[in-house]
Write a protein that holds these residues in place. Sequence first.
Motif: not given
Length: 118
Positions: A4-17, A96-108
């Motif tokens: 899901t978009a929220v799962e992608v964002l959670t994974d993204h923040l973990k990778a950043l940290n 502040i970011d806007t994140v667009v997720v499609r098919d489990g990946l950030i596209v924009a």
Amino acid sequence: MPRTAVEVLTDHLKALNAHDVEAILADYAPDAVLVTPGATLQGHDGLRQAFGGLLEQMPNCVFTEKSVTEATAGADGVLLLEWSLESDVATVSDGIDTVVVRDGLIVAQTARFTPEPR
């Protein structure tokens, strides 16, 4: 089933940290676009440059999620992320970011923040 978009964002923040550029890139579609004030970067090469530079400029940075607003539920979605950052050399309180997720990946993604020197 894609994340899901929220799962992608959670994974993204973990990778950043974790300061792991390759793990960060794994959250993006190969042709993803990142728009920041004054710059537009596309694809994994552009994103590698952007995130590598950010991690270099903000040593030992820690991102903290302040709020997430989801515009669309499910595997495809649009998220508004408010965040802060602490690093050895600067802090950010207005990320502040806007994140667009499609098919489990950030596209924009759009990103805007103001670093304040420590």
